[in-house]
Design a protein around this motif. Structure first.
Motif, PDB file in Angstrom:
ATOM      1  N   LEU A  51      -2.922   3.507  17.692  1.00  0.00           N
ATOM      2  CA  LEU A  51      -2.813   2.125  17.220  1.00  0.00           C
ATOM      3  C   LEU A  51      -1.465   1.520  17.591  1.00  0.00           C
ATOM      4  CD1 LEU A  51      -4.311   2.495  13.614  1.00  0.00           C
ATOM      5  CD2 LEU A  51      -5.504   1.875  15.732  1.00  0.00           C
ATOM      6  N   ASP A  52      -1.455   0.197  17.802  1.00  0.00           N
ATOM      7  CA  ASP A  52      -0.190  -0.493  18.031  1.00  0.00           C
ATOM      8  C   ASP A  52       0.545  -0.658  16.697  1.00  0.00           C
ATOM      9  OD1 ASP A  52      -1.221  -2.743  16.640  1.00  0.00           O
ATOM     10  OD2 ASP A  52      -1.945  -3.666  18.486  1.00  0.00           O
ATOM     11  N   ASP A  53       1.752  -1.198  16.738  1.00  0.00           N
ATOM     12  CA  ASP A  53       2.589  -1.286  15.531  1.00  0.00           C
ATOM     13  C   ASP A  53       1.942  -2.112  14.414  1.00  0.00           C
ATOM     14  OD1 ASP A  53       4.484   0.300  16.739  1.00  0.00           O
ATOM     15  OD2 ASP A  53       5.808  -1.359  17.296  1.00  0.00           O
ATOM     16  N   ASP A  54       1.352  -3.251  14.776  1.00  0.00           N
ATOM     17  CA  ASP A  54       0.740  -4.101  13.755  1.00  0.00           C
ATOM     18  C   ASP A  54      -0.443  -3.414  13.083  1.00  0.00           C
ATOM     19  OD1 ASP A  54       2.551  -6.153  14.169  1.00  0.00           O
ATOM     20  OD2 ASP A  54       1.265  -7.197  15.619  1.00  0.00           O
ATOM     21  N   LYS A  55      -1.307  -2.813  13.898  1.00  0.00           N
ATOM     22  CA  LYS A  55      -2.467  -2.124  13.333  1.00  0.00           C
ATOM     23  C   LYS A  55      -2.041  -0.875  12.561  1.00  0.00           C
ATOM     24  CE  LYS A  55      -6.202  -3.747  16.245  1.00  0.00           C
ATOM     25  NZ  LYS A  55      -7.292  -3.376  17.156  1.00  0.00           N
ATOM     26  N   THR A  56      -0.989  -0.205  13.032  1.00  0.00           N
ATOM     27  CA  THR A  56      -0.488   0.963  12.307  1.00  0.00           C
ATOM     28  C   THR A  56      -0.015   0.558  10.921  1.00  0.00           C
ATOM     29  OG1 THR A  56       0.133   2.185  14.296  1.00  0.00           O
ATOM     30  CG2 THR A  56       1.284   2.768  12.267  1.00  0.00           C
ATOM     31  N   LYS A  57       0.731  -0.525  10.844  1.00  0.00           N
ATOM     32  CA  LYS A  57       1.224  -0.991   9.543  1.00  0.00           C
ATOM     33  C   LYS A  57       0.059  -1.330   8.616  1.00  0.00           C
ATOM     34  CE  LYS A  57       4.248  -4.312   7.366  1.00  0.00           C
ATOM     35  NZ  LYS A  57       4.338  -5.724   7.172  1.00  0.00           N
ATOM     36  N   ARG A  58      -0.907  -2.039   9.137  1.00  0.00           N
ATOM     37  CA  ARG A  58      -2.067  -2.421   8.320  1.00  0.00           C
ATOM     38  C   ARG A  58      -2.870  -1.186   7.915  1.00  0.00           C
ATOM     39  NH1 ARG A  58      -6.534  -7.098   9.727  1.00  0.00           N
ATOM     40  NH2 ARG A  58      -7.572  -7.003   7.711  1.00  0.00           N
ATOM     41  N   PHE A  59      -3.018  -0.245   8.856  1.00  0.00           N
ATOM     42  CA  PHE A  59      -3.766   0.976   8.555  1.00  0.00           C
ATOM     43  C   PHE A  59      -3.065   1.789   7.465  1.00  0.00           C
ATOM     44  CE2 PHE A  59      -4.476   5.517   9.112  1.00  0.00           C
ATOM     45  CZ  PHE A  59      -5.839   5.563   8.889  1.00  0.00           C
ATOM     46  N   VAL A  60      -1.754   1.971   7.585  1.00  0.00           N
ATOM     47  CA  VAL A  60      -1.007   2.760   6.593  1.00  0.00           C
ATOM     48  C   VAL A  60      -1.148   2.131   5.211  1.00  0.00           C
ATOM     49  CG1 VAL A  60       1.313   3.485   5.880  1.00  0.00           C
ATOM     50  CG2 VAL A  60       0.589   3.784   8.258  1.00  0.00           C
ATOM     51  N   GLU A  61      -1.014   0.817   5.119  1.00  0.00           N
ATOM     52  CA  GLU A  61      -1.156   0.134   3.828  1.00  0.00           C
ATOM     53  C   GLU A  61      -2.561   0.332   3.249  1.00  0.00           C
ATOM     54  OE1 GLU A  61      -0.157  -3.924   4.700  1.00  0.00           O
ATOM     55  OE2 GLU A  61       1.994  -3.496   4.838  1.00  0.00           O
ATOM     56  N   THR A  62      -3.570   0.150   4.089  1.00  0.00           N
ATOM     57  CA  THR A  62      -4.959   0.280   3.632  1.00  0.00           C
ATOM     58  C   THR A  62      -5.272   1.714   3.227  1.00  0.00           C
ATOM     59  OG1 THR A  62      -5.571  -1.525   5.122  1.00  0.00           O
ATOM     60  CG2 THR A  62      -7.370  -0.174   4.247  1.00  0.00           C
ATOM     61  N   PHE A  63      -4.834   2.663   4.039  1.00  0.00           N
ATOM     62  CA  PHE A  63      -5.078   4.079   3.761  1.00  0.00           C
ATOM     63  C   PHE A  63      -4.428   4.478   2.436  1.00  0.00           C
ATOM     64  CE2 PHE A  63      -4.193   8.608   4.033  1.00  0.00           C
ATOM     65  CZ  PHE A  63      -5.379   9.125   4.524  1.00  0.00           C
ATOM     66  N   CYS A  64      -3.197   4.057   2.222  1.00  0.00           N
ATOM     67  CA  CYS A  64      -2.486   4.399   0.977  1.00  0.00           C
ATOM     68  C   CYS A  64      -3.156   3.748  -0.241  1.00  0.00           C
ATOM     69  CB  CYS A  64      -1.015   4.021   1.076  1.00  0.00           C
ATOM     70  SG  CYS A  64      -0.088   5.082   2.224  1.00  0.00           S
ATOM     71  N   GLU A  65      -3.633   2.515  -0.094  1.00  0.00           N
ATOM     72  CA  GLU A  65      -4.362   1.869  -1.187  1.00  0.00           C
ATOM     73  C   GLU A  65      -5.629   2.662  -1.520  1.00  0.00           C
ATOM     74  OE1 GLU A  65      -5.329  -2.174  -0.193  1.00  0.00           O
ATOM     75  OE2 GLU A  65      -3.243  -2.698   0.174  1.00  0.00           O
ATOM     76  N   CYS A  66      -6.322   3.111  -0.493  1.00  0.00           N
ATOM     77  CA  CYS A  66      -7.540   3.901  -0.694  1.00  0.00           C
ATOM     78  C   CYS A  66      -7.214   5.198  -1.431  1.00  0.00           C
ATOM     79  CB  CYS A  66      -8.183   4.203   0.657  1.00  0.00           C
ATOM     80  SG  CYS A  66      -9.685   5.183   0.546  1.00  0.00           S
ATOM     81  N   GLN A  67      -6.150   5.874  -1.016  1.00  0.00           N
ATOM     82  CA  GLN A  67      -5.752   7.122  -1.670  1.00  0.00           C
ATOM     83  C   GLN A  67      -5.413   6.873  -3.141  1.00  0.00           C
ATOM     84  OE1 GLN A  67      -5.863  10.293  -0.291  1.00  0.00           O
ATOM     85  NE2 GLN A  67      -6.973   9.124   1.232  1.00  0.00           N
ATOM     86  N   LYS A  68      -4.700   5.802  -3.424  1.00  0.00           N
ATOM     87  CA  LYS A  68      -4.348   5.495  -4.812  1.00  0.00           C
ATOM     88  C   LYS A  68      -5.602   5.257  -5.655  1.00  0.00           C
ATOM     89  CE  LYS A  68       0.187   3.571  -3.756  1.00  0.00           C
ATOM     90  NZ  LYS A  68       1.004   2.358  -3.656  1.00  0.00           N
ATOM     91  N   SER A  69      -6.588   4.595  -5.074  1.00  0.00           N
ATOM     92  CA  SER A  69      -7.855   4.371  -5.789  1.00  0.00           C
ATOM     93  C   SER A  69      -8.532   5.701  -6.093  1.00  0.00           C
ATOM     94  CB  SER A  69      -8.794   3.502  -4.947  1.00  0.00           C
ATOM     95  OG  SER A  69      -8.248   2.231  -4.753  1.00  0.00           O
ATOM     96  N   MET A  70      -8.525   6.607  -5.121  1.00  0.00           N
ATOM     97  CA  MET A  70      -9.143   7.921  -5.322  1.00  0.00           C
ATOM     98  C   MET A  70      -8.379   8.720  -6.382  1.00  0.00           C
ATOM     99  SD  MET A  70     -11.834   8.335  -3.505  1.00  0.00           S
ATOM    100  CE  MET A  70     -12.636   8.096  -1.942  1.00  0.00           C
ATOM    101  N   TRP A  71      -7.058   8.674  -6.330  1.00  0.00           N
ATOM    102  CA  TRP A  71      -6.254   9.413  -7.322  1.00  0.00           C
ATOM    103  C   TRP A  71      -6.526   8.892  -8.725  1.00  0.00           C
ATOM    104  CZ3 TRP A  71      -1.319   8.428  -4.033  1.00  0.00           C
ATOM    105  CH2 TRP A  71      -1.318   9.281  -2.927  1.00  0.00           C
ATOM    106  N   ALA A  72      -6.595   7.574  -8.863  1.00  0.00           N
ATOM    107  CA  ALA A  72      -6.845   6.982 -10.186  1.00  0.00           C
ATOM    108  C   ALA A  72      -8.208   7.417 -10.710  1.00  0.00           C
ATOM    109  CB  ALA A  72      -6.766   5.457 -10.099  1.00  0.00           C
ATOM    110  N   LEU A  73      -9.190   7.444  -9.836  1.00  0.00           N
ATOM    111  CA  LEU A  73     -10.527   7.879 -10.222  1.00  0.00           C
ATOM    112  C   LEU A  73     -10.517   9.345 -10.649  1.00  0.00           C
ATOM    113  CD1 LEU A  73     -13.571   7.211 -10.350  1.00  0.00           C
ATOM    114  CD2 LEU A  73     -13.706   7.991  -7.978  1.00  0.00           C
ATOM    115  N   GLY A  74      -9.858  10.184  -9.869  1.00  0.00           N
ATOM    116  CA  GLY A  74      -9.780  11.611 -10.190  1.00  0.00           C
ATOM    117  C   GLY A  74      -9.085  11.855 -11.517  1.00  0.00           C
TER     118      GLY A  74
END
Length: 158
Positions: A51-74
């Motif tokens: 991924l380029d820099d812009d997509k990497t930044k967006r991906f990292v933010e989205t991925f981390c949000e997803c992980q936080k949602s999973m952690w909260a559920l767990g």
């Protein structure tokens, strides 16, 4: 004599305060490490996807949000399960626990679908497929490291 008692009580209060502060710091560090691990994992996956820099930044933010949602559920379901684990369960409690597990599975699917849609906004379907493969490989490595020689052993619940 009275001075000695006051000194002892003061020392005990100071020790208790230090201990509680150390425990709070430990919890904060563990939380930070988990978030840092998710960010590092996301960056590794983004690099694997090229991924380029812009997509990497967006991906990292989205991925981390997803992980936080999973952690909260767990955490939500783990607390309820741990409270029951200390005693023998009745038939009705076991039935309720199964229903709760099914609800948790549905919630996991809902979260995965939500973030799949989010990833689809800026990644191709091939990239999403590869992302899930890289995520699985990363998790396998983490589990191997935790359970391997010199790694922390995962405790099995009885």
């Amino acid at each position: 004599m009275k001075l000695k008692v006051i000194l002892i009580v003061t020392c005990l209060f100071l020790m208790a305060g230090s201990w509680s502060q150390a425990m709070a710091q430990h919890d904060e560090n563990r939380h930070m490490k988990r978030e840092q691990l998710a960010e590092a994992q996301a960056k590794h996956i983004a690099k694997g996807l090229g991924l380029d820099d812009d997509k990497t930044k967006r991906f990292v933010e989205t991925f981390c949000e997803c992980q936080k949602s999973m952690w909260a559920l767990g955490a939500k379901y783990r607390r309820a399960h741990d409270a029951k684990q200390a005693r023998e369960l009745t038939e009705e409690e076991i039935k309720a626990e199964f229903k709760q597990r099914f609800a948790q599975s549905r919630s996991v699917i809902d979260i995965r679908e939500k973030y799949y849609k989010e990833y689809s906004r800026f990644l191709t379907q091939k990239q999403i497929k590869k992302m899930y493969e890289l995520e699985r490989q990363s998790m396998d490595r983490i589990m191997k490291h935790q359970n391997g020689p010199g790694g922390r052993q995962m405790q099995k619940k009885k």
